[in-house]
Design an enzyme around this catalytic site. Structure first.
Site, PDB file in Angstrom:
ATOM      1  N   ASP A   1      41.251  32.768  38.752  1.00 50.01           N
ATOM      2  CA  ASP A   1      41.021  34.210  38.666  1.00 50.01           C
ATOM      3  C   ASP A   1      40.959  34.613  37.201  1.00 50.01           C
ATOM      4  O   ASP A   1      40.574  33.792  36.360  1.00 50.01           O
ATOM      5  CB  ASP A   1      42.141  34.946  39.444  1.00 50.01           C
TER       6      ASP A   1
ATOM      7  N   SER B   1      39.124  40.410  47.953  1.00 53.18           N
ATOM      8  CA  SER B   1      39.952  39.819  46.900  1.00 53.18           C
ATOM      9  C   SER B   1      41.431  40.004  47.191  1.00 53.18           C
ATOM     10  O   SER B   1      42.251  39.181  46.800  1.00 53.18           O
ATOM     11  CB  SER B   1      39.688  40.501  45.563  1.00 53.18           C
TER      12      SER B   1
ATOM     13  N   HIS C   1      42.745  41.817  37.699  1.00 47.70           N
ATOM     14  CA  HIS C   1      42.473  41.253  39.023  1.00 47.70           C
ATOM     15  C   HIS C   1      43.365  40.050  39.328  1.00 47.70           C
ATOM     16  O   HIS C   1      43.962  39.950  40.402  1.00 47.70           O
ATOM     17  CB  HIS C   1      40.988  40.864  39.044  1.00 47.70           C
TER      18      HIS C   1
END
Ligand SMILES: *[C@@H]1O[C@H](CO)[C@@H](O)[C@H](O)[C@H]1NC(C)=O
Ligand SMILES: *[C@@H]1O[C@H](CO)[C@@H](O)[C@H](O)[C@H]1NC(C)=O
Ligand SMILES: *[C@@H]1O[C@H](CO)[C@@H](O)[C@H](O)[C@H]1NC(C)=O
Ligand SMILES: *[C@@H]1O[C@H](CO)[C@@H](O)[C@H](O)[C@H]1NC(C)=O
Ligand SMILES: *[C@@H]1O[C@H](CO)[C@@H](O)[C@H](O)[C@H]1NC(C)=O
Ligand SMILES: *[C@@H]1O[C@H](CO)[C@@H](O)[C@H](O)[C@H]1NC(C)=O
Ligand SMILES: *[C@@H]1O[C@H](CO)[C@@H](O)[C@H](O)[C@H]1NC(C)=O
Ligand SMILES: *[C@@H]1O[C@H](CO)[C@@H](O)[C@H](O)[C@H]1NC(C)=O
Length: 767
Positions: free
Chosen positions: A144, A544, A217
């Protein structure tokens, strides 16, 4: 070979990823991945030397080969990434050992009520959270945007030593000191950027050349999967509670492969390097909230590094969990479709943030919002008309006349995503408006509005009724109350509007997505640099966010059943999933119109962690089954031998993809009766008798043979057949049903999805 200009991408919907494509640097040579399949021996030095030699034969010299080499892949599989011209890639393709050339392209990225909602409350002794010691000792690899190591969610309190099977490293870099920032929670952290830099040679601003997360994220997905307990966390007072991940005692191996350019981009070469290292490092589970997104319907196998990297990981017993994509609710939008991957759709949960909107005529509607502050008493309400062909209160074209808007609440409609919503709130605020009501597609996923501006989301129906009211009165008025958090009400879960749907466009007979998990308005830790962070936490939505929910659950199951294969774990998740939510209410699928969810929305259903730890039977798969799948897909012997590292010969008669031992049966074109086989392995009590219970898809007849399965201490595996015939006499859409094996304790259910096709252009083409 197709051109190399494809884009792979991060997958978070409401966390501000860019929509734009990256502008490619004009260059004659691009990074290509020369993929050579399973490694042929264990000496990594020799493997790398052979990569340099191979490249040198094409580029002319060893020196040049070293300069052009980006990565040598030597642990999980063999191959290398290098800057190559098209003609060089053609030459390489001719050389022995080269399986294929994968263009380097970009992937994009796409709480904590959710864990209690799924039945994993730390206060209940009967669930798998205590039984699995909260995932202690399991290593979760996260590919990520990196991690914000100072977040309380990554504290190491109460954790034992680093698991002994860990074989990886923690690397220092920009604002990241391995000695300080890795601990017993974050046991490994690395970053891979060469693939991105080599081709997209733009300087990265607002980035750290280190595992540190500038985007937000990666911190969010990691803390969702396995964040430690942190008490008293909320987003502006909403969703207050103790925040934690699914497996609070599991450890992290962070592989930063996605970078803060255009909302989050990750290159194939970097992703493959992370797989290569992660396999070597000893991770148990890999979590990728990443998709290859553009063009959506391209041949994923050719360009998608995730399919290849995950094959090698799964072959070594590592479960790989990936996002289904955020391109719903249209059909055939699901990505990450390889059968060895667990592909995760997103659902809502039983929490909402309702806000009441009261009109001057005293009619009240409920919207959803996340603002704080004070309520807005009766105020003028306006629906501004813009000029030109797109006349109307269209949020994305708002250029507002201040005189009309100042001091008022504005109504607008949008068909676009959250960026339009954030933008519209900025425009209205700028023009002196005091609030915004946005009518949008019926999705429960909330978008962040700028600086806590009061903006309330409603569906088109309510928007239209408010517009009707505005049109009906000379002085329209509205009152907006503050949002509340409601939890645990009998509220049925829904598959989120944005969640990508099946059927699988690459291999329609292989069901995707596999499972759904909460992915709407998930509160978790983030990077403080993320624009909508509040004290280090943020609410985000997307597949996600659902992906790390499943990753955390896999970590718990892995701890309880260390010998289960990735396929057994996937089967356990799929066959025990809830078709009716934890509350017993059916699960719907957002869309127009909203409908009951089916297996193309959520695979087996909503993930049921406690059920998955004790599934009774599993539909297991191993190397031979994946080989059967690859033969059925039409790959030839040499291609499959290279991929699997074993001398493979596909049978002369091409196997049917329908017989691959998936925990589902999907028949895209049924006319004459079709018989498929499946094998189940008993993982429950040795002496068990299961009886078949069939829910046939509409207009089909389903027989199972035998109708009972008798297991004992020597008979652990049994094979059965399912024969499906149709009474339809014309082409139909898909109808859905199920086959459940029941022993009185377990109900092992697989989805059946059948479409009758009377006009069949290719008779043998059932995959
Ligand atoms: C990292 O931290 C350790 C311990 O505080 C310190 O000794 C070392 O100098 C630091 N390294 C760098 C590169 O700052
Ligand atoms: C929770 O946080 C709020 C605001 O940060 C603080 O006022 C309150 O005292 C905290 N409560 C507990 C029990 O720590
Ligand atoms: C709305 O309700 C308030 C209080 O109940 C009342 O005073 C007012 O007359 C009502 N207005 C209309 C238009 O019905
Ligand atoms: C803004 O609206 C007012 C009132 O309707 C009008 O008088 C004025 O001309 C408008 N200004 C512009 C720039 O359109
Ligand atoms: C709206 O979004 C675009 C990017 O999509 C940005 O360039 C523009 O500045 C935004 N406008 C406002 C008012 O925020
Ligand atoms: C196997 O397939 C590849 C392309 O996928 C092709 O280049 C190769 O020639 C094929 N090999 C054989 C033996 O058919
Ligand atoms: C693979 O198997 C075939 C047929 O059994 C045999 O002829 C060939 O030599 C084998 N190749 C390798 C590399 O073992
Ligand atoms: C298990 O069942 C098989 C087939 O019915 C039988 O042959 C075998 O003896 C049984 N084993 C035990 C231990 O009962």
């Amino acid at each position: 070979m197709s051109s190399s200009s494809s884009i792979l991408a991060l997958l978070c919907l409401i966390c501000f990823t860019g929509q734009g494509l990256i502008t490619k640097v004009a260059a004659k040579s691009h990074v290509h991945i020369v993929y050579m399949g399973d490694r042929q021996h264990d000496n990594t030095k020799l493997i790398t030397d052979s990569h340099h030699d191979l490249l040198a034969t094409v580029v002319g010299s060893k020196k040049l080969a070293s300069e052009l080499m980006v990565y040598s892949y030597k642990h999980g599989f063999s191959g290398f990434a290098a800057k190559l011209t098209e003609s060089q890639t053609q030459q390489l393709l001719e050389l022995p050992g080269v399986v294929r050339i994968i263009p380097n392209s970009l992937h994009k990225l796409e709480t904590t009520r959710s864990w209690d909602f799924l039945g994993l409350s730390p206060h209940s002794p009967s669930n798998i959270l205590p039984k699995s010691n909260m995932g202690d000792g399991v290593i979760i690899g996260v590919l990520d945007t990196g991690i914000w190591p100072e977040s309380e969610s990554f504290n190491e309190k109460g954790l034992g030593p680093v698991p002994s099977h860990w074989n990886g490293v923690c690397e220092s870099g920009d604002n990241f000191n391995a000695t300080i920032h890795c601990n017993r929670k974050i046991i490994g952290a690395r970053w891979f950027i060469n693939g991105l830099l080599a081709e997209y040679a733009k300087p990265l601003d607002k980035e750290f050349h280190s595992p540190r997360d500038a985007h937000g994220h990666g911190t969010h997905t990691s803390s969702t999967a396995a964040g430690s307990f942190v008490a008293n966390i909320s987003y502006k007072g909403l969703g207050l509670g103790t925040i934690r991940g699914g497996a609070p005692n599991a450890r992290f191996a962070i592989y930063k492969v996605c970078w803060n350019v255009l909302g989050g981009q990750c290159s194939t070469a970097d992703i493959l390097k992370a797989f290569d290292e992660a396999i070597h490092d000893g991770v148990d589970v890999l979590s990728l909230s990443i998709v290859y997104s553009v063009p959506l319907f391209s041949d994923v196998d050719e360009r998608d590094g995730i399919a290849t990297g995950s094959f090698h990981a799964v072959a070594k017993g590592i479960t790989v969990v990936c996002a289904a994509g955020n391109s719903g609710p249209s059909a055939q939008t699901v990505v990450n479709t390889a059968p060895w991957i667990i592909t995760v759709a997103a659902s809502t949960m039983d929490r909402e943030f309702p806000t009441s909107i009261t009109l001057g005529n005293n009619k009240t509607f409920l919207g959803q919002a996340m603002f704080t502050g004070t309520e807005i008493g009766f105020t003028n309400l306006v629906y501004p008309q813009s000029e030109g062909p797109t006349a109307g209160g269209v949020c994305e074209s708002l250029s507002l006349n201040k005189t009309i808007v100042v001091g008022k609440v504005v109504l607008c409609f949008t068909t676009m995503g959250r960026r339009a919503i954030t933008n519209a709130s900025a425009v209205v605020k700028e023009a002196g408006g005091v609030g915004l009501i946005i009518a949008k597609n019926p999705s429960g996923a909330l978008s962040p509005c700028i600086e806590d501006f009061p903006c309330i989301e409603v569906d088109y129906e309510i928007g239209t009724r408010i517009l009707f009211y505005i049109r009906s009165t000379r002085y329209p008025l509205v009152k907006l109350s503050l949002p509340k958090t409601t939890v645990g009400k009998p509220l049925s879960a829904k598959v989120a509007y944005f969640s990508s749907r099946g059927p699988n466009s690459i291999a329609p007979a292989s069901l995707k997505p596999d499972i759904a998990a909460p992915g709407v308005n998930i509160l978790a830790a983030t990077s403080p640099l993320y624009s909508f962070a509040e004290g280090g936490y943020a609410m985000m939505s997307g597949t996600s966010m659902s992906t790390p929910h499943v990753t955390g659950i896999v970590a718990l199951i892995k701890r309880m059943h260390p010998n289960w294969s990735p396929a057994a774990i996937k089967s356990a998740l799929v066959t025990t999933a809830w078709r009716n939510g934890p509350s017993g209410l059916p699960i719907f699928a957002e869309g127009s119109p909203q409908k009951l969810a089916n297996s193309f929305d959520f695979g087996g259903g909503l993930v049921n962690p406690n059920g998955a730890a004790d599934p009774g039977l599993v539909y297991d798969m191993g190397a031979a089954d994946y080989m059967e799948y690859l033969c059925a897909r039409g790959y030839n012997n040499s291609a499959i031998s290279r991929l699997t590292g074993k001398n493979t010969t596909c049978p002369v008669k091409k196997p049917s993809i329908l017989d691959v031992n998936l925990p589902s049966v999907t028949i895209p074109s049924l006319r004459n009766p079709i018989t498929v086989k499946r094998t189940v392995t008993n993982v429950g009590a040795p002496e068990s008798i299961y009886k078949a219970s069939i829910e046939p898809p509409f207009g089909t007849i389903v027989y199972v043979n035998p109708t009972a399965l008798v297991f004992n201490s020597t008979v652990e595996k049994l094979t059965f057949t399912v024969t499906i015939s149709t009474i339809h006499e014309m082409n139909t859409g898909y109808y859905f049903g199920s086959l459940t094996w029941v022993d009185g304790v377990h109900a092992v259910r697989i989805p059946l999805s059948v479409k009758t096709e009377f006009l069949q252009p290719h008779d043998d083409d059932e995959d």
